[in-house]
Design an enzyme around this catalytic site. Structure first.
Site, short mmCIF file in Angstrom:
data_model
loop_
_atom_site.label_atom_id
_atom_site.label_comp_id
_atom_site.label_asym_id
_atom_site.label_seq_id
_atom_site.Cartn_x
_atom_site.Cartn_y
_atom_site.Cartn_z
N LYS A 1 -2.60 0.08 -3.56
CA LYS A 1 -1.62 0.24 -2.48
C LYS A 1 -0.56 1.32 -2.74
CE LYS A 1 -3.11 -1.78 0.15
NZ LYS A 1 -4.51 -1.42 0.61
N SER A 2 -0.95 2.32 -3.52
CA SER A 2 0.02 3.35 -3.92
C SER A 2 -0.21 4.71 -3.26
CB SER A 2 -0.03 3.52 -5.44
OG SER A 2 0.27 2.28 -6.07
N THR B 1 -3.72 5.82 -2.58
CA THR B 1 -5.08 6.24 -2.98
C THR B 1 -5.83 6.93 -1.83
OG1 THR B 1 -5.08 3.99 -3.90
CG2 THR B 1 -7.04 5.37 -4.31
N TRP C 1 -4.76 8.12 0.96
CA TRP C 1 -4.05 9.31 1.43
C TRP C 1 -4.41 10.52 0.56
CZ3 TRP C 1 2.08 9.47 1.62
CH2 TRP C 1 2.47 10.59 2.34
N HIS D 1 -8.86 1.99 -9.88
CA HIS D 1 -7.58 1.30 -10.01
C HIS D 1 -7.41 0.77 -11.43
CE1 HIS D 1 -6.55 1.46 -5.84
NE2 HIS D 1 -7.32 0.50 -5.41
N ARG E 1 3.62 4.53 -6.72
CA ARG E 1 4.53 4.18 -5.61
C ARG E 1 5.49 3.12 -6.12
NH1 ARG E 1 2.34 1.57 0.16
NH2 ARG E 1 4.16 2.14 1.42
N SER F 1 2.94 -4.18 0.44
CA SER F 1 1.67 -3.69 0.95
C SER F 1 0.50 -4.53 0.41
CB SER F 1 1.50 -2.22 0.54
OG SER F 1 0.29 -1.69 1.01
N MET G 1 -4.31 9.89 10.41
CA MET G 1 -5.28 9.14 9.59
C MET G 1 -5.53 7.74 10.15
SD MET G 1 -4.82 10.09 5.56
CE MET G 1 -5.67 8.63 4.98
N ARG H 1 -1.27 0.26 7.60
CA ARG H 1 -0.32 -0.74 8.10
C ARG H 1 0.95 -0.09 8.64
NH1 ARG H 1 3.78 -3.94 6.10
NH2 ARG H 1 3.87 -2.54 4.32
S1 PPS Z 1 -6.01 0.80 -1.77
O1 PPS Z 1 -6.66 -0.30 -1.01
O2 PPS Z 1 -5.40 0.29 -3.00
O3 PPS Z 1 -6.90 1.91 -2.04
O4 PPS Z 1 -4.82 1.27 -0.82
P1 PPS Z 1 -4.05 2.66 -0.89
O5 PPS Z 1 -4.78 3.66 -0.10
O6 PPS Z 1 -3.69 2.99 -2.29
O7 PPS Z 1 -2.68 2.30 -0.19
C1 PPS Z 1 -2.58 1.87 1.15
C2 PPS Z 1 -1.15 2.12 1.58
O8 PPS Z 1 -0.98 3.54 1.80
C3 PPS Z 1 -0.60 3.74 3.15
N1 PPS Z 1 -1.14 5.02 3.64
C4 PPS Z 1 -0.37 6.07 4.00
N2 PPS Z 1 0.96 6.22 4.01
C5 PPS Z 1 1.43 7.41 4.46
N3 PPS Z 1 0.65 8.40 4.93
C6 PPS Z 1 -0.69 8.28 4.95
N4 PPS Z 1 -1.44 9.26 5.43
C7 PPS Z 1 -1.26 7.07 4.46
N5 PPS Z 1 -2.53 6.60 4.35
C8 PPS Z 1 -2.44 5.36 3.84
C9 PPS Z 1 -1.17 2.53 3.88
O9 PPS Z 1 -0.58 2.38 5.14
C10 PPS Z 1 -0.80 1.44 2.89
O10 PPS Z 1 0.59 1.21 2.81
P2 PPS Z 1 1.39 0.15 3.71
O11 PPS Z 1 2.78 0.12 3.15
O12 PPS Z 1 0.70 -1.17 3.59
O13 PPS Z 1 1.38 0.70 5.11
#
Ligand code: PPS
Length: 295
Positions: free
Chosen positions: A48-49, A51, A53, A108, A130, A138, A232, A257
């Site tokens: 949830k950091s 990844t 993105w 991870h 993060r 998250s 996205m 989210r």
């Molecule tokens: S995972 O399942 O561990 O691989 O998840 P991960 O991709 O690391 O993290 C998911 C959180 O990243 C947010 N997210 C983004 N934030 C900003 N911009 C972009 N483009 C983006 N893409 C993914 C996603 O919404 C999750 O955070 P939260 O706080 O839950 O919204």
């Protein structure tokens, strides 16, 4: 899929003291002996950091900003999750074995559990970190929607588990500190989610420099736009909506989210905040790693 109750919501299993999903523990020898290639780029994160993105950004960089090419498949197939093994259902190690180089590989794993072939091959690593309070929020929602996780319990209960490292992939504190230290000896680019939110173009430039690659300004702007949260979120090849409902239930909470910094303020009580901060100071004492909990 029948019998999904057989593999969903199972208890985590410790591997060298780190709680992992049962399939990973069962097939640990496959993961441990994973064969990295010298031109692999590893994307390492605590869950949830950011990844997904940074994965989308890197796939775009690898494809010179061609957004159509990056819609060729879902993000979890373009950037396989190495240690994700559910026997009989999915296997990241096997998916990567048949993938053409250069590969983007997601993990991870805490630094001490990373297969040694990555270090032997001196692979480049992009680590995204993060701030802990946004991660735990998250993660709480993700536990609810992604059914491989055990049930999270109440927010209060989940927060306690997170603080004690009793969640999938273990302690956030140890994870970020472990990778932070490792950057001194290996080719690791350490990025922060909050910096990416603040100025995505600047962070993309850091990635380009690290990869020794050049892209025109216009292409960089295109990548910034295509990887913005709102774009996205609507992109089926990046937003995980193509996973079956027995795996992820987006009606419980969407994978994409909120995508903001500072959402923790909507979840922590004052007492929880104070307890969290006191414990945080102890766990992070002496580390040069600093986070911004809002931007
Ligand atoms: S995972 O399942 O561990 O691989 O998840 P991960 O991709 O690391 O993290 C998911 C959180 O990243 C947010 N997210 C983004 N934030 C900003 N911009 C972009 N483009 C983006 N893409 C993914 C996603 O919404 C999750 O955070 P939260 O706080 O839950 O919204």
């Amino acid at each position: 899929m029948e019998n999904m109750e057989d593999w969903n919501r199972r208890e985590l299993v410790d591997i060298q003291g780190i709680p992992l999903f049962w399939g990973m523990a069962e097939e640990w020898s496959q993961i441990e002996t994973f064969e990295a290639r010298p031109d692999d780029l590893l994307i390492a994160t605590y869950p949830k950091s950011g990844t997904t993105w940074v994965s989308e950004i890197l796939d775009l960089i690898y494809n010179n900003g061609d957004t159509e090419k990056c819609k060729r498949d879902a993000i979890y197939n373009r950037v396989p999750f190495m240690e994700m093994i559910i026997p009989g259902v999915c296997n990241g190690v096997k998916d990567l074995e048949v993938m053409q180089s250069p590969r983007l590989v997601k993990t991870h794993l805490p630094v001490q559990l990373l297969p040694s072939s990555f270090w032997k091959n001196n692979c480049k690593v992009v680590y995204v970190a993060r701030n802990a309070k946004d991660v735990v929020v998250s993660y709480y929602y993700f536990y609810q929607m992604a059914k491989l996780h055990p049930l999270p319990g109440t927010w209060e209960e989940f927060l306690e588990k997170f603080i004690n490292g009793k969640v999938a992939f273990g302690s956030w504190y140890d994870h970020v500190k472990g990778w932070w230290e490792k950057r001194k000896d290996y080719r690791i680019l350490f990025l922060f989610y909050e910096d990416m939110k603040e100025n995505p173009k600047r962070e993309i430039q850091k990635l380009l420099k690290f990869l020794e690659k050049d892209l025109p300004e216009e292409t960089m702007n295109k990548i910034v736009y295509h990887t913005s949260f709102d774009v996205m979120k609507k992109n089926p090849s990046a937003n995980y909506t193509t996973t079956p409902e027995w795996d992820m239930d987006h009606s419980v909470s969407p994978f994409m989210r909120k995508g903001v910094s500072g959402d923790w303020k909507n979840h922590f009580t004052i007492a929880q905040y104070e307890q969290f901060e006191a414990d945080y100071q102890k766990k992070m004492k002496g580390s040069t790693l600093h986070f911004r909990a809002e931007i």
